[in-house]
Write an enzyme that holds these catalytic residues in place. Structure first.
Site, mmCIF file in Angstrom:
data_model
loop_
_atom_site.group_PDB
_atom_site.id
_atom_site.type_symbol
_atom_site.label_atom_id
_atom_site.label_comp_id
_atom_site.label_asym_id
_atom_site.label_seq_id
_atom_site.Cartn_x
_atom_site.Cartn_y
_atom_site.Cartn_z
ATOM 1 N N ASP A 217 0.987 -1.367 0.210
ATOM 2 C CA ASP A 217 0.268 0.367 -0.099
ATOM 3 C C ASP A 217 0.804 1.105 -0.113
ATOM 4 O O ASP A 217 0.308 2.105 1.123
ATOM 5 C CB ASP A 217 -1.086 0.020 0.976
ATOM 6 C CG ASP A 217 -1.899 -1.124 1.696
ATOM 7 O OD1 ASP A 217 -2.320 -2.394 0.392
ATOM 8 O OD2 ASP A 217 -1.877 -1.928 2.645
ATOM 9 N N GLU B 208 -11.136 -0.166 -3.771
ATOM 10 C CA GLU B 208 -10.637 0.590 -2.747
ATOM 11 C C GLU B 208 -9.254 1.485 -2.793
ATOM 12 O O GLU B 208 -9.818 2.405 -3.770
ATOM 13 C CB GLU B 208 -10.838 -0.422 -1.746
ATOM 14 C CG GLU B 208 -9.151 -0.984 -2.398
ATOM 15 C CD GLU B 208 -9.098 -2.896 -1.845
ATOM 16 O OE1 GLU B 208 -8.858 -2.682 -0.416
ATOM 17 O OE2 GLU B 208 -8.358 -3.465 -1.677
#
Length: 532
Positions: free
Chosen positions: A31, A221
């Protein structure tokens, strides 16, 4: 603080054939948010770890955040932990839910945004920690941002100084931030999330901002929003396939939409990175411009191919079409770093055949080892490292040891901890899922009584002194100095043989070993030779 310099294929100096992906190789990172502060790139990833006992073993597990920095995107400095789950006043201290973060600068302050599971209630909240430096120390706000229920925060500070926050969870939402960077600007409204099949209906929540319009159907997302010229880009992981449908791939692509306004409406443009070819379920990313070149940071499970919940950050160079759209970006091993001609750090040296004995270092750590090349193990999770499993495993492997055909190496570690994953990287076929055998010969001028063997190992390990088991470190462990200690032992006058076996599954291994006296002080009055 430690510097990570990527290994090359073939030569020690950077040349045309260089592997730079993944860029962080001594831990799992995912991420990634990359930002440029003070003419340097700072990387704020989440930190995947192998789940400890009691945690779901097939799910994401993150307990803290590190920050890394680089001036050339090839050599990275790890500035250590900047925030851990125990330091979040409003967070659940054992949730292991420190998912994708972001960090921005405004008016000389650095604002670190992160999701976490709250102590009470369900789902996720998003918090803020503030520092005077991009590497901290960060001070966490006492409460999360009111009006956000979700994950994966991204903050855009626009050219006019106005700031916007975006987040995922039940779609993608965006909102204006107040000037203090800690509160939403605007009224909250009641929002109901659709009920998931098999789950109870969620109660309504008071949410701020608005849903981003114009995006495709399907799971989305991890929004990352940036500005380039007059265009705003809303980029996000998107599942375009449907599970169970022939030909579809229910893993994440990276997709994007464009707008002339920071909150839309958005014009969906399509996918700029396809699903991972190895089936890795997730992708998550950021864009950054550095020294006139745009880069994409993203992740893939390179260092843990059998476990897609333990991922590693990669980089690719990005070009834009004349109309501002993004052409397809293909993953590479080459990566996007600016090459350095600096030699790679030396983790250990080969010991010549007739080398003189060595001594423990100033802290008593043993650096000279006789190492067998790593033995591949099929281990999906370290949760199996129980006392009984390890005893059976090590007994079986010990019985095979005399017949092992692998090559032995005599090594002198350059650091107090022997970096087994670097040894495996150079002499083995993989850096994870390995069993390591190590030995050293200890020569004592006289009996040394009442000592204890003190070991730290990343992964489980067992240790024998003169053929007798003296220490077992079970379970999934991080390497900590003196993590395990034996009962009192005697190093006899003359030759003593210390042998260790270290095993790890989806993780990177290292170890530190020494003897300490009854007061915990290092024992150093002996010499070391490799056991040939």
């Amino acid at each position: 603080m430690k510097k990570i310099i990527l290994s090359t294929l073939g030569l020690c100096l950077a040349v045309t054939a260089v592997a730079q992906n993944p860029i962080i190789r001594d831990q799992f990172t995912a991420d990634p948010t990359a930002r440029v502060f003070n003419n340097k790139v700072y990387l704020y990833p989440s930190h995947d770890i192998v789940p400890p006992q009691g945690q779901r073993q097939d799910w994401f597990c993150m307990a803290d955040y590190h920050v890394f920095s680089s001036e050339n995107l090839a050599e990275w400095t790890d500035h250590g932990v900047i925030l851990s789950q125990e330091q979040v006043p409003w967070g659940k201290p054992d949730a292991y839910s420190m998912w994708a973060p972001d960090c921005v600068e405004k008016d000389g302050k650095y604002y670190f945004y992160f999701p976490d599971a709250p102590r009470s209630g369900r789902g996720f909240a998003i918090g803020v920690a503030v520092a005077d430096s991009p590497v901290g120390p960060f001070v966490c706000e006492q409460e999360p941002i009111k009006g956000i229920s979700g994950i994966d925060p991204c903050v855009l500070v626009d050219n006019d100084g106005k700031a916007y926050i975006y987040w995922g969870g039940g779609g993608i939402r965006g909102a204006r931030l107040k000037a203090n960077m800690k509160e939403l600007d605007g009224k909250l409204q009641e929002v109901r999330f659709p009920r998931r099949e098999g789950s109870p209906e969620m109660p309504p929540v008071m949410m701020g901002g608005e849903e981003m319009k114009g995006l495709p159907e399907g799971f989305k997302e991890g929004p990352f929003v940036f500005r380039r010229g007059d265009w705003y880009y809303l980029t996000f992981p998107w599942v375009r396939g449907k599970k169970g449908v022939d030909g579809d791939n229910p893993t994440e692509t990276l997709a994007y939409a464009m707008s002339k306004s920071p909150l839309g409406p958005w014009d969906f443009k399509g996918v700029f990175m396809a699903e991972h070819d190895n089936g890795c379920w997730t992708n998550h990313h950021s864009f950054v411009e550095y020294k006139g070149q745009w880069y994409l940071f993203y992740h893939r499970n390179d260092l843990s191919p059998n476990d897609d919940k333990r991922r590693s950050v990669r980089i690719e160079k990005v070009k834009f079409n004349d109309d501002g759209t993004i052409p397809e970006i293909k993953p590479t091993i080459r990566g996007g770093g600016i090459l350095s001609t600096a030699p790679h750090p030396k983790y250990f040296s080969l010991v010549p055949a007739k080398a003189a004995p060595s001594q423990p270092d100033e802290q008593g750590f043993i650096r000279r080892w006789h190492m067998l090349e790593p033995i591949r193990q099929e281990i999906r999770s370290n949760v199996i490292f129980t006392d009984s499993w390890l005893r059976n495993k090590f007994a079986d492997e010990l019985s095979k040891l005399p017949k092992q055909k692998g090559k032995w190496y005599d090594l002198e570690s350059e650091t107090y901890n022997m970096k087994l994953f670097r040894f495996a990287e150079q002499y083995g076929k993989q850096t994870y899922g390995s069993l390591f055998w190590c030995e050293t010969v200890i020569d004592c001028p006289a009996d040394i009584e009442g000592v204890r063997l003190a070991v730290g190992s990343n992964g489980a390990s067992m240790w024998w002194l003169n053929g007798t088991e003296v220490l077992l470190l079970e379970g999934d462990r991080r390497m900590v100095e003196d993590d395990g200690m034996s009962q009192r032992l005697t190093l006899k006058k003359g030759r003593n043989t210390l042998r260790g076996a270290i095993i790890n599954g989806p993780g990177l291994s290292d170890m530190c070993v020494r003897f300490v006296d009854e007061k915990g002080q290092p024992v150093k009055n002996y010499s070391l030779t490799a056991n040939r």
